[in-house]
Design a protein around this motif. Structure first.
Motif, short mmCIF file in Angstrom:
data_model
loop_
_atom_site.label_atom_id
_atom_site.label_comp_id
_atom_site.label_asym_id
_atom_site.label_seq_id
_atom_site.Cartn_x
_atom_site.Cartn_y
_atom_site.Cartn_z
N ALA A 21 34.98 50.14 41.80
CA ALA A 21 35.29 48.97 41.10
C ALA A 21 34.88 47.86 41.42
O ALA A 21 34.37 47.57 42.71
CB ALA A 21 37.09 49.11 41.39
N VAL A 22 34.79 46.84 40.77
CA VAL A 22 34.65 45.41 41.17
C VAL A 22 35.93 44.64 40.70
O VAL A 22 36.57 44.78 39.38
CB VAL A 22 33.36 44.76 40.57
CG1 VAL A 22 32.22 45.51 41.04
CG2 VAL A 22 33.43 44.97 38.87
N VAL A 23 36.48 43.62 41.39
CA VAL A 23 37.75 43.14 41.24
C VAL A 23 37.58 41.60 41.75
O VAL A 23 37.18 41.24 42.58
CB VAL A 23 39.02 43.49 42.15
CG1 VAL A 23 40.41 43.01 41.62
CG2 VAL A 23 38.92 45.04 41.83
N PRO A 24 37.89 40.69 40.70
CA PRO A 24 37.97 39.30 41.02
C PRO A 24 39.01 38.96 41.86
O PRO A 24 40.04 39.53 41.89
CB PRO A 24 38.10 38.49 39.52
CG PRO A 24 38.99 39.49 38.80
CD PRO A 24 38.38 40.95 39.36
N ASP A 25 38.90 37.75 42.81
CA ASP A 25 39.88 37.37 43.52
C ASP A 25 40.72 36.26 42.91
O ASP A 25 40.70 35.14 43.32
CB ASP A 25 39.11 36.56 44.99
CG ASP A 25 38.02 35.69 44.41
OD1 ASP A 25 37.79 35.56 43.29
OD2 ASP A 25 37.57 35.06 45.22
N THR A 26 41.24 36.62 41.84
CA THR A 26 42.07 35.69 40.93
C THR A 26 43.85 35.90 41.12
O THR A 26 44.34 35.23 40.51
CB THR A 26 41.84 35.87 39.64
OG1 THR A 26 42.01 37.03 39.14
CG2 THR A 26 40.30 35.25 39.16
N GLY A 27 44.10 36.68 42.05
CA GLY A 27 45.53 36.77 42.33
C GLY A 27 45.70 38.12 41.31
O GLY A 27 45.15 38.97 40.75
N ALA A 56 31.17 41.01 34.06
CA ALA A 56 32.67 40.84 34.63
C ALA A 56 32.87 39.52 35.47
O ALA A 56 33.90 39.09 35.26
CB ALA A 56 32.92 42.09 35.43
N ALA A 57 32.19 39.21 36.41
CA ALA A 57 32.52 38.03 37.10
C ALA A 57 32.55 36.74 36.42
O ALA A 57 33.38 35.90 36.59
CB ALA A 57 31.46 38.05 38.26
N ARG A 58 31.83 36.76 35.26
CA ARG A 58 31.79 35.57 34.51
C ARG A 58 33.11 35.50 33.76
O ARG A 58 33.67 34.29 33.44
CB ARG A 58 30.53 35.50 33.35
CG ARG A 58 29.18 35.50 33.98
CD ARG A 58 28.23 35.63 32.73
NE ARG A 58 26.92 35.80 33.24
CZ ARG A 58 25.84 36.08 32.36
NH1 ARG A 58 26.18 36.46 31.19
NH2 ARG A 58 24.61 35.90 32.88
N ARG A 59 33.71 36.62 33.46
CA ARG A 59 35.07 36.62 32.78
C ARG A 59 36.15 36.62 33.55
O ARG A 59 37.21 37.09 33.02
CB ARG A 59 34.76 37.84 31.81
CG ARG A 59 33.90 37.44 30.60
CD ARG A 59 33.21 38.79 29.84
NE ARG A 59 32.45 38.52 28.84
CZ ARG A 59 31.11 38.12 29.09
NH1 ARG A 59 30.44 38.11 30.37
NH2 ARG A 59 30.34 37.64 27.89
N ARG A 60 35.91 37.06 34.99
CA ARG A 60 37.34 37.22 35.77
C ARG A 60 37.91 38.52 35.61
O ARG A 60 38.99 38.45 35.41
CB ARG A 60 38.04 35.96 36.13
CG ARG A 60 37.33 34.54 36.06
CD ARG A 60 36.57 34.60 37.38
NE ARG A 60 37.28 34.89 38.43
CZ ARG A 60 36.61 34.85 39.60
NH1 ARG A 60 35.06 34.99 39.96
NH2 ARG A 60 37.26 34.99 40.80
N LEU A 61 37.08 39.40 35.24
CA LEU A 61 37.49 40.76 34.52
C LEU A 61 37.32 41.87 35.79
O LEU A 61 36.10 41.97 36.40
CB LEU A 61 36.66 41.06 33.53
CG LEU A 61 36.97 42.59 32.75
CD1 LEU A 61 38.28 42.54 32.13
CD2 LEU A 61 35.94 42.75 31.84
#
Length: 243
Positions: A21-27, A56-61
């Protein structure tokens, strides 16, 4: 973006289930794209063969994948119960590890490539409460026709078809039959939005257009895209941002 790779003990599979997985650090309440790989691949395919982490990083996805090997996402006739795993265990297990992932249907999407396209549509239609959108990149959506053509020697195939499905009868009129399921979900008002992409030189192009037309005839909302290219991520990768 955090990159994660881990296993967990699957009670359904009675083995270690593989996750990447890749996961953004957005809470919390992060939108999620769940992805399924093609034949002869595993959960690494989408991350190693595409630029999906960058998209995905561009979309915080968040993007999450798992390995179902050559199981087509079904309870195999001769193999593992992947349908039960995907439908009942995969997503709750990952959410337990990553509670930041949204549980809202409108923020959960699924996609698959080739074999994974069939598995993604199958899962979305068997668990319509989980996903608002489902994508297929040259997916084996018309699997009954593919299996029949394989048995008649019209289309190349391999023993994996038999291992997964056993017989043609296990592909029609049941929870492995995408058109059968789509008809039910459309009638219930529960069908996801569908996205289908296929290269015009892909060996499965004609069967994908048939599947597209059949889904639309049943009332499903299908976005269709095509471009010059063959069967593989060299063709599909550039289309991922559009999906």
């Amino acid at each position: 973006m955090a990159t994660l790779q881990f296993t967990f003990p699957s009670e359904v599979l009675r083995s270690q289930a593989e996750i990447r997985a890749v996961v953004p650090d957005t809470g919390g309440d992060c939108a999620v794209l769940w992805v399924l790989h093609g034949a002869n691949q595993d959960c690494n395919e989408w991350f190693d063969d595409t630029s999906i982490a960058r998209y995905a990083a561009r979309r915080r996805l968040a993007v999450v994948s798992t390995s179902v090997f050559n199981g087509f996402g079904v309870n195999m006739a001769h193999g593992a119960p992947y349908a039960d795993y995907l439908q009942d265990e995969w997503i709750p297990a990952v959410r337990a590890v990553l509670p930041c992932l949204s549980r809202k249907r409108e923020k959960n999407y699924i996609a698959g490539a080739s074999m994974g396209g069939f598995a993604a549509f199958r899962l979305a239609l068997n668990r319509p409460e989980l996903f608002s959108r489902a994508g297929s990149f040259a997916g084996a959506i018309g699997m009954p026709m593919i299996f029949e053509r394989f048995e008649r020697g019209i289309q190349p195939g391999h023993d994996d078809f038999y291992h997964a499905f056993g017989s043609y009868q296990n592909l029609v009129g049941n929870d492995n039959d995408i058109l059968h399921l789509a008809k039910q979900r459309v009638a219930e008002g529960a069908a996801p939005l569908f996205y289908m992409f296929c290269g015009t030189e892909d060996f499965g192009y004609a069967l994908n257009t048939i599947a597209r037309d059949d889904l639309r005839h049943l009332g499903a909302d299908v976005t269709w895209c095509e471009a010059s290219g063959e069967h593989g991520f060299d063709c599909w990768d550039g289309q991922l941002p559009a999906f």
